[in-house]
Write a protein that holds these residues in place. Structure first.
Motif, PDB file in Angstrom:
ATOM      1  N   THR A   2       0.821  -1.201   0.000  1.00  0.00           N
ATOM      2  CA  THR A   2       0.000   0.000   0.000  1.00  0.00           C
ATOM      3  C   THR A   2       0.858   1.255   0.000  1.00  0.00           C
ATOM      4  O   THR A   2       2.069   1.215   0.281  1.00  0.00           O
ATOM      5  CB  THR A   2      -0.913   0.019   1.240  1.00  0.00           C
ATOM      6  OG1 THR A   2      -0.096   0.110   2.411  1.00  0.00           O
ATOM      7  CG2 THR A   2      -1.755  -1.245   1.308  1.00  0.00           C
ATOM      8  N   ALA A   3       0.200   2.381  -0.331  1.00  0.00           N
ATOM      9  CA  ALA A   3       0.912   3.650  -0.319  1.00  0.00           C
ATOM     10  C   ALA A   3       1.394   3.986   1.088  1.00  0.00           C
ATOM     11  O   ALA A   3       2.475   4.545   1.269  1.00  0.00           O
ATOM     12  CB  ALA A   3       0.004   4.756  -0.857  1.00  0.00           C
ATOM     13  N   GLU A   4       0.573   3.643   2.105  1.00  0.00           N
ATOM     14  CA  GLU A   4       0.972   3.894   3.491  1.00  0.00           C
ATOM     15  C   GLU A   4       2.231   3.118   3.855  1.00  0.00           C
ATOM     16  O   GLU A   4       3.114   3.625   4.554  1.00  0.00           O
ATOM     17  CB  GLU A   4      -0.160   3.534   4.444  1.00  0.00           C
ATOM     18  CG  GLU A   4      -1.372   4.453   4.388  1.00  0.00           C
ATOM     19  CD  GLU A   4      -2.261   4.174   3.186  1.00  0.00           C
ATOM     20  OE1 GLU A   4      -2.032   3.151   2.503  1.00  0.00           O
ATOM     21  OE2 GLU A   4      -3.182   4.966   2.945  1.00  0.00           O
ATOM     22  N   THR A   5       2.336   1.890   3.350  1.00  0.00           N
ATOM     23  CA  THR A   5       3.521   1.080   3.603  1.00  0.00           C
ATOM     24  C   THR A   5       4.750   1.692   2.946  1.00  0.00           C
ATOM     25  O   THR A   5       5.834   1.748   3.532  1.00  0.00           O
ATOM     26  CB  THR A   5       3.316  -0.351   3.090  1.00  0.00           C
ATOM     27  OG1 THR A   5       2.179  -0.924   3.720  1.00  0.00           O
ATOM     28  CG2 THR A   5       4.538  -1.211   3.393  1.00  0.00           C
ATOM     29  N   ASP A   6       4.575   2.177   1.708  1.00  0.00           N
ATOM     30  CA  ASP A   6       5.688   2.827   1.011  1.00  0.00           C
ATOM     31  C   ASP A   6       6.155   4.070   1.758  1.00  0.00           C
ATOM     32  O   ASP A   6       7.360   4.315   1.886  1.00  0.00           O
ATOM     33  CB  ASP A   6       5.256   3.219  -0.407  1.00  0.00           C
ATOM     34  CG  ASP A   6       5.279   2.037  -1.361  1.00  0.00           C
ATOM     35  OD1 ASP A   6       5.876   1.012  -0.995  1.00  0.00           O
ATOM     36  OD2 ASP A   6       4.700   2.148  -2.457  1.00  0.00           O
ATOM     37  N   ILE A   7       5.197   4.859   2.237  1.00  0.00           N
ATOM     38  CA  ILE A   7       5.559   6.080   2.956  1.00  0.00           C
ATOM     39  C   ILE A   7       6.316   5.749   4.235  1.00  0.00           C
ATOM     40  O   ILE A   7       7.329   6.377   4.565  1.00  0.00           O
ATOM     41  CB  ILE A   7       4.288   6.903   3.274  1.00  0.00           C
ATOM     42  CG1 ILE A   7       3.676   7.453   1.981  1.00  0.00           C
ATOM     43  CG2 ILE A   7       4.614   8.048   4.233  1.00  0.00           C
ATOM     44  CD1 ILE A   7       2.347   8.136   2.177  1.00  0.00           C
ATOM     45  N   ALA A   8       5.833   4.733   4.966  1.00  0.00           N
ATOM     46  CA  ALA A   8       6.503   4.343   6.208  1.00  0.00           C
ATOM     47  C   ALA A   8       7.903   3.822   5.927  1.00  0.00           C
ATOM     48  O   ALA A   8       8.864   4.128   6.661  1.00  0.00           O
ATOM     49  CB  ALA A   8       5.680   3.289   6.932  1.00  0.00           C
ATOM     50  N   ARG A   9       8.050   3.037   4.848  1.00  0.00           N
ATOM     51  CA  ARG A   9       9.370   2.493   4.516  1.00  0.00           C
ATOM     52  C   ARG A   9      10.320   3.599   4.087  1.00  0.00           C
ATOM     53  O   ARG A   9      11.497   3.597   4.465  1.00  0.00           O
ATOM     54  CB  ARG A   9       9.229   1.439   3.412  1.00  0.00           C
ATOM     55  CG  ARG A   9      10.540   0.811   2.984  1.00  0.00           C
ATOM     56  CD  ARG A   9      10.324  -0.341   2.038  1.00  0.00           C
ATOM     57  NE  ARG A   9       9.693  -1.479   2.705  1.00  0.00           N
ATOM     58  CZ  ARG A   9       9.398  -2.622   2.081  1.00  0.00           C
ATOM     59  NH1 ARG A   9       9.670  -2.771   0.788  1.00  0.00           N
ATOM     60  NH2 ARG A   9       8.839  -3.612   2.742  1.00  0.00           N
ATOM     61  N   GLN A  11      10.172   6.722   5.034  1.00  0.00           N
ATOM     62  CA  GLN A  11      10.536   7.475   6.226  1.00  0.00           C
ATOM     63  C   GLN A  11      11.611   6.757   7.019  1.00  0.00           C
ATOM     64  O   GLN A  11      12.523   7.390   7.571  1.00  0.00           O
ATOM     65  CB  GLN A  11       9.303   7.707   7.103  1.00  0.00           C
ATOM     66  CG  GLN A  11       9.553   8.631   8.291  1.00  0.00           C
ATOM     67  CD  GLN A  11      10.001  10.013   7.856  1.00  0.00           C
ATOM     68  OE1 GLN A  11       9.325  10.675   7.069  1.00  0.00           O
ATOM     69  NE2 GLN A  11      11.156  10.458   8.360  1.00  0.00           N
TER      70      GLN A  11
END
Length: 229
Positions: A2-9, A11
């Motif tokens: 997910t996009a949220e996973t990409d953002i967390a990774r 960061q």
């Protein structure tokens, strides 16, 4: 993914790059918020350019050179020293009410009251109560020019390594032969000991910022100044 996973990774990659470059440049740079509750001295000092005069214990006039030694302090009701280095004062609150920005002036780590004096401090009460005042400020040294770009370059390599892309970060394999071509790579553990990453443009920047390969900010200690200088 997910996009949220990409953002967390991403960061995590940025945070890791910041931590590594902070360590490789000698742990010298970075600005953090701090809060202080100063207790101003009620002694009036008169300072003059070059030399200062004050009354000694025997009521004799004494002259002292007006310069700063290992630790320079100025006392009086109109100035307080903040634990530094001070980058910027963001707010001064007296009795829970924020003062206008023209109510103070910052010189180095010294905060002057432009109105003449700072109020007393009642440390028996929590901040924000009558009789208390608080200084909020940023402490530390601003990262040098190019730090943001170097963080971006290193974070990108971590991102590529996490996602299986082509990555310039060195691996633990020191030599490799494939299709008749031999390659020798540097051990990342050895690179870290030499304060480098194996990426030329980043290592050039690190060498410029930390030419003596410091692992921590330098300091001077003296029995005459137990708090350091």
């Amino acid at each position: 993914m997910t996009a949220e996973t990409d953002i967390a990774r991403m960061q995590n990659c940025v945070d890791t790059a910041v931590l590594i470059l902070w360590a490789l440049t000698g742990r010298q740079f970075g600005v953090c918020p701090r809060l202080a509750r100063p207790c101003p001295s009620q002694r009036e000092d008169s300072w003059m350019p070059g030399w200062s005069w004050y009354v000694g214990s025997a009521a004799d006039w004494v002259t002292a050179e007006c310069v700063c030694g290992p630790k320079c302090t100025v006392s009086g009701p109109g100035v307080v020293h903040l634990p530094g280095p001070v980058y910027e004062v963001t707010a001064v609150t007296v009795d829970g009410v924020a003062l206008a920005e023209d109510a103070w002036a910052l010189e180095g780590d010294r905060l002057y009251a432009t109105g003449g004096r700072w109020p007393n401090q009642d440390l028996g009460k929590p901040a924000g109560m009558p009789g208390t005042w608080v200084v909020e400020y940023l402490s530390g040294l601003e990262p040098p020019a190019g730090a943001d770009e170097m963080v971006g370059l290193l974070a990108l390599e971590f991102w590529n390594a996490c996602n299986g892309g082509k990555c310039r970060l060195p691996r633990r394999v020191e030599s490799l032969t494939r299709q008749g071509v031999s390659m020798k790579m540097k051990d990342p553990a050895v690179l870290f000991q030499s304060r480098s990453t194996g990426i030329p443009e980043i290592d050039m920047w690190i060498s410029a910022i930390n030419p003596h390969q410091l692992v921590a900010p330098s300091s001077v200690s003296s029995p005459d100044y137990p708090a350091g200088a």
